[in-house]
Design a protein around this motif. Structure first.
Motif, mmCIF file in Angstrom:
data_model
loop_
_atom_site.group_PDB
_atom_site.id
_atom_site.type_symbol
_atom_site.label_atom_id
_atom_site.label_comp_id
_atom_site.label_asym_id
_atom_site.label_seq_id
_atom_site.Cartn_x
_atom_site.Cartn_y
_atom_site.Cartn_z
ATOM 1 N N LEU A 28 4.231 38.842 26.603
ATOM 2 C CA LEU A 28 3.073 39.542 26.045
ATOM 3 C C LEU A 28 3.503 40.639 25.076
ATOM 4 O O LEU A 28 2.862 40.846 24.041
ATOM 5 N N THR A 29 4.585 41.331 25.402
ATOM 6 C CA THR A 29 5.073 42.401 24.536
ATOM 7 C C THR A 29 5.619 41.840 23.225
ATOM 8 O O THR A 29 5.206 42.272 22.145
ATOM 9 N N LEU A 30 6.525 40.894 23.311
ATOM 10 C CA LEU A 30 7.108 40.312 22.102
ATOM 11 C C LEU A 30 6.047 39.627 21.258
ATOM 12 O O LEU A 30 5.926 39.900 20.052
ATOM 13 N N GLY A 31 5.277 38.746 21.867
ATOM 14 C CA GLY A 31 4.268 38.004 21.114
ATOM 15 C C GLY A 31 3.210 38.918 20.518
ATOM 16 O O GLY A 31 2.835 38.780 19.356
ATOM 17 N N GLY A 32 2.736 39.873 21.297
ATOM 18 C CA GLY A 32 1.698 40.783 20.814
ATOM 19 C C GLY A 32 2.168 41.666 19.679
ATOM 20 O O GLY A 32 1.483 41.792 18.652
ATOM 21 N N LEU A 33 3.336 42.273 19.837
ATOM 22 C CA LEU A 33 3.830 43.172 18.792
ATOM 23 C C LEU A 33 4.202 42.420 17.518
ATOM 24 O O LEU A 33 3.949 42.899 16.411
ATOM 25 N N MET A 34 4.781 41.239 17.651
ATOM 26 C CA MET A 34 5.126 40.452 16.468
ATOM 27 C C MET A 34 3.869 39.956 15.765
ATOM 28 O O MET A 34 3.807 39.901 14.530
ATOM 29 N N LEU A 35 2.858 39.611 16.534
ATOM 30 C CA LEU A 35 1.611 39.114 15.956
ATOM 31 C C LEU A 35 0.956 40.151 15.051
ATOM 32 O O LEU A 35 0.344 39.806 14.038
ATOM 33 N N PHE A 36 1.091 41.436 15.371
ATOM 34 C CA PHE A 36 0.559 42.486 14.490
ATOM 35 C C PHE A 36 1.163 42.385 13.092
ATOM 36 O O PHE A 36 0.478 42.583 12.088
ATOM 37 N N HIS A 37 2.451 42.082 13.020
ATOM 38 C CA HIS A 37 3.110 41.925 11.714
ATOM 39 C C HIS A 37 2.549 40.713 10.976
ATOM 40 O O HIS A 37 2.345 40.759 9.765
ATOM 41 N N GLY A 38 2.307 39.640 11.705
ATOM 42 C CA GLY A 38 1.729 38.448 11.093
ATOM 43 C C GLY A 38 0.315 38.677 10.600
ATOM 44 O O GLY A 38 -0.053 38.247 9.501
ATOM 45 N N ILE A 39 -0.494 39.367 11.392
ATOM 46 C CA ILE A 39 -1.868 39.671 10.979
ATOM 47 C C ILE A 39 -1.864 40.529 9.722
ATOM 48 O O ILE A 39 -2.663 40.315 8.802
ATOM 49 N N SER A 40 -0.951 41.473 9.662
ATOM 50 C CA SER A 40 -0.834 42.313 8.461
ATOM 51 C C SER A 40 -0.542 41.464 7.234
ATOM 52 O O SER A 40 -1.116 41.683 6.160
ATOM 53 N N LYS A 41 0.306 40.480 7.386
ATOM 54 C CA LYS A 41 0.632 39.608 6.252
ATOM 55 C C LYS A 41 -0.532 38.683 5.906
ATOM 56 O O LYS A 41 -0.731 38.353 4.750
ATOM 57 N N LEU A 42 -1.303 38.278 6.902
ATOM 58 C CA LEU A 42 -2.502 37.484 6.623
ATOM 59 C C LEU A 42 -3.514 38.302 5.814
ATOM 60 O O LEU A 42 -4.165 37.781 4.919
ATOM 61 N N ILE A 43 -3.615 39.576 6.115
ATOM 62 C CA ILE A 43 -4.580 40.453 5.442
ATOM 63 C C ILE A 43 -4.070 40.902 4.076
ATOM 64 O O ILE A 43 -4.812 40.884 3.087
ATOM 65 N N ASN A 44 -2.793 41.301 4.018
ATOM 66 C CA ASN A 44 -2.240 41.926 2.808
ATOM 67 C C ASN A 44 -1.419 40.997 1.934
ATOM 68 O O ASN A 44 -0.997 41.399 0.858
ATOM 69 N N GLY A 45 -1.138 39.803 2.396
ATOM 70 C CA GLY A 45 -0.361 38.858 1.607
ATOM 71 C C GLY A 45 1.134 38.971 1.845
ATOM 72 O O GLY A 45 1.609 39.832 2.588
ATOM 73 N N ILE A 46 1.866 38.099 1.168
ATOM 74 C CA ILE A 46 3.316 38.003 1.378
ATOM 75 C C ILE A 46 4.091 38.257 0.091
ATOM 76 O O ILE A 46 5.233 37.822 -0.048
ATOM 77 N N GLY A 47 3.471 38.971 -0.834
ATOM 78 C CA GLY A 47 4.124 39.247 -2.117
ATOM 79 C C GLY A 47 5.485 39.900 -1.969
ATOM 80 O O GLY A 47 6.426 39.563 -2.688
ATOM 81 N N PHE A 48 5.605 40.847 -1.042
ATOM 82 C CA PHE A 48 6.893 41.519 -0.839
ATOM 83 C C PHE A 48 7.969 40.522 -0.440
ATOM 84 O O PHE A 48 9.096 40.557 -0.955
ATOM 85 N N ILE A 49 7.622 39.627 0.449
ATOM 86 C CA ILE A 49 8.600 38.642 0.919
ATOM 87 C C ILE A 49 8.958 37.672 -0.200
ATOM 88 O O ILE A 49 10.132 37.319 -0.368
ATOM 89 N N GLU A 50 7.963 37.259 -0.974
ATOM 90 C CA GLU A 50 8.239 36.387 -2.124
ATOM 91 C C GLU A 50 9.231 37.065 -3.074
ATOM 92 O O GLU A 50 10.166 36.429 -3.559
ATOM 93 N N GLY A 51 9.044 38.347 -3.314
ATOM 94 C CA GLY A 51 9.945 39.096 -4.184
ATOM 95 C C GLY A 51 11.354 39.179 -3.626
ATOM 96 O O GLY A 51 12.335 39.051 -4.367
ATOM 97 N N GLN A 52 11.453 39.401 -2.319
ATOM 98 C CA GLN A 52 12.777 39.470 -1.690
ATOM 99 C C GLN A 52 13.506 38.136 -1.798
ATOM 100 O O GLN A 52 14.694 38.092 -2.086
ATOM 101 N N LEU A 53 12.779 37.060 -1.543
ATOM 102 C CA LEU A 53 13.392 35.730 -1.652
ATOM 103 C C LEU A 53 13.842 35.461 -3.082
ATOM 104 O O LEU A 53 14.973 35.008 -3.312
#
Length: 128
Positions: free
Chosen positions: A14-39
């Motif tokens: 619950l801790t790992l899945g829940g805390l990691m999911l917050f990062h995923g939700i943020s990317k769903l809302i704000n996009g993945i432009g930063f990651i695209e740039g890093q790649l």
């Protein structure tokens, strides 16, 4: 009677899945432009950035629910290794502003996911 080992595995999931999911939700809302740039800055095609949705949305849901937990956890391990290599490698041996390791959060996600690979989900999970 509750089995302490299985209850501990549930808490870890619950801790790992829940805390990691917050990062995923943020990317769903704000996009993945930063990651695209890093790649792109490392010569990797930007479309690979969409893999972050697997590592930060799908895999955490698998871990939370206890469905194919070991697979979800290994995906999170891979996700964190890529994140550390692409974005945080310069911080591997540095301290953060609070005196702790600069990569505490990344290390937490990486090593707790790795522990789940070996421990499995425990008995409190979806049947699969």
């Amino acid at each position: 009677m509750l089995d302490n080992a299985d209850l501990g595995k549930l808490i870890i999931r619950l801790t790992l899945g829940g805390l990691m999911l917050f990062h995923g939700i943020s990317k769903l809302i704000n996009g993945i432009g930063f990651i695209e740039g890093q790649l792109a800055s490392h010569g990797i095609p930007a479309f690979f950035a969409y893999g972050v949705y697997i590592g930060e949305v799908i895999a955490p849901l698998m871990v939370l629910l206890g469905y194919q937990t070991r697979i979800g956890a290994i995906i999170i391990v891979f996700n964190m290794l890529v994140a550390i290599a692409l974005v945080h490698s310069h911080q591997l041996l540095t301290l953060g502003g609070n005196g702790g390791w600069a990569l505490e959060l990344q290390g937490f996600f990486l090593f707790i996911a790795l522990a789940l690979v070996f421990l499995g989900p425990g008995k409190y999970k979806l049947k699969n």
